[in-house]
Design an enzyme around this catalytic site. Sequence first.
Site, PDB file in Angstrom:
ATOM      1  N   HIS A 135       0.904  -1.155   0.135  1.00  0.00           N
ATOM      2  CA  HIS A 135       0.021   0.133  -0.006  1.00  0.00           C
ATOM      3  C   HIS A 135       0.751   1.440  -0.125  1.00  0.00           C
ATOM      4  O   HIS A 135       0.610   2.226  -0.597  1.00  0.00           O
ATOM      5  CB  HIS A 135      -0.806  -0.006   1.306  1.00  0.00           C
ATOM      6  CG  HIS A 135      -1.744  -0.917   1.480  1.00  0.00           C
ATOM      7  ND1 HIS A 135      -2.033  -1.679   2.526  1.00  0.00           N
ATOM      8  CD2 HIS A 135      -2.917  -1.353   0.627  1.00  0.00           C
ATOM      9  CE1 HIS A 135      -2.933  -2.664   2.180  1.00  0.00           C
ATOM     10  NE2 HIS A 135      -3.699  -2.335   1.202  1.00  0.00           N
ATOM     11  N   LYS A 166     -17.572  -7.069   8.154  1.00  0.00           N
ATOM     12  CA  LYS A 166     -16.338  -7.543   8.502  1.00  0.00           C
ATOM     13  C   LYS A 166     -15.535  -7.403   9.679  1.00  0.00           C
ATOM     14  O   LYS A 166     -15.312  -6.059   9.952  1.00  0.00           O
ATOM     15  CB  LYS A 166     -15.357  -7.008   7.247  1.00  0.00           C
ATOM     16  CG  LYS A 166     -14.998  -8.150   6.490  1.00  0.00           C
ATOM     17  CD  LYS A 166     -13.869  -7.625   5.378  1.00  0.00           C
ATOM     18  CE  LYS A 166     -13.344  -8.235   4.125  1.00  0.00           C
ATOM     19  NZ  LYS A 166     -12.855  -7.733   3.163  1.00  0.00           N
ATOM     20  N   ARG A 213      -1.926  -6.252  -8.426  1.00  0.00           N
ATOM     21  CA  ARG A 213      -0.764  -6.943  -8.102  1.00  0.00           C
ATOM     22  C   ARG A 213      -0.524  -8.059  -9.260  1.00  0.00           C
ATOM     23  O   ARG A 213       0.499  -8.446  -9.855  1.00  0.00           O
ATOM     24  CB  ARG A 213      -1.237  -7.714  -6.706  1.00  0.00           C
ATOM     25  CG  ARG A 213      -0.796  -6.862  -5.760  1.00  0.00           C
ATOM     26  CD  ARG A 213      -1.424  -7.464  -4.401  1.00  0.00           C
ATOM     27  NE  ARG A 213      -3.000  -7.451  -4.507  1.00  0.00           N
ATOM     28  CZ  ARG A 213      -3.777  -7.486  -3.416  1.00  0.00           C
ATOM     29  NH1 ARG A 213      -3.340  -7.681  -2.290  1.00  0.00           N
ATOM     30  NH2 ARG A 213      -4.790  -7.340  -3.673  1.00  0.00           N
ATOM     31  N   SER A 262      -2.757  -7.843   3.150  1.00  0.00           N
ATOM     32  CA  SER A 262      -2.726  -7.799   4.588  1.00  0.00           C
ATOM     33  C   SER A 262      -3.096  -9.079   5.100  1.00  0.00           C
ATOM     34  O   SER A 262      -2.658  -9.426   6.118  1.00  0.00           O
ATOM     35  CB  SER A 262      -3.971  -6.528   4.898  1.00  0.00           C
ATOM     36  OG  SER A 262      -3.537  -5.206   4.229  1.00  0.00           O
TER      37      SER A 262
END
Length: 163
Positions: free
Chosen positions: A17, A41, A90, A127
């Site tokens: 990030h 979440k 990514r 993460s």
Amino acid sequence: MRRAVCPGSFDPITNGHLDIIGRVSKLYDVVHVAVLVNPNKQGMFSVEERIALIEEVTAQFGNLVVESHHGLLVDYCRERGIPAIIRGLRAVSDFDFELQMAQMNNGLTGVETLFVPTSPTYSFLSSTLAKEVASYGGDVSHLLPEAVHRRLVERIAERKAEQ
Ligand code: ADP
């Protein structure tokens, strides 16, 4: 003022990030880092903790606004006059979902999404993976800013002590 937003969960912020935010901060006058809140979440860190960590490890950039947002990202952009959403890519596996979201958001309000390719060093990093590896005692210190790594190790120890 040319503005863009880097949205995400940032639970917690990683070097991946940080790489994207740092690169984008050179391209815009103001970069918003929006911690999007998903009420379904339960994160490892509270939204307030995520914001505090982001602020701590991005202080050097000098042109960031870090805040949380409940609700649609397009509304966040509209309320603040932000024309561009930045997303890190990514791998090809990110692409399908990112394309859908970008097209949906553009259809909703006309906001553009720009993709920034990750540095190859971090192309496998998320993460979620950092938290998982750390929870089994793996060393992820090279993947997280130092303050974040310290807090993550502490949080995992706290959670284990509670069990
Ligand atoms: P989300 O839950 O929305 O995917 P994340 O916090 O995981 O939120 O990611 C926020 C943004 O950062 C996304 O654009 C994501 O693609 C990007 N990102 C996440 N990890 C990396 C990484 N290792 N390298 C580059 N970009 C990344």
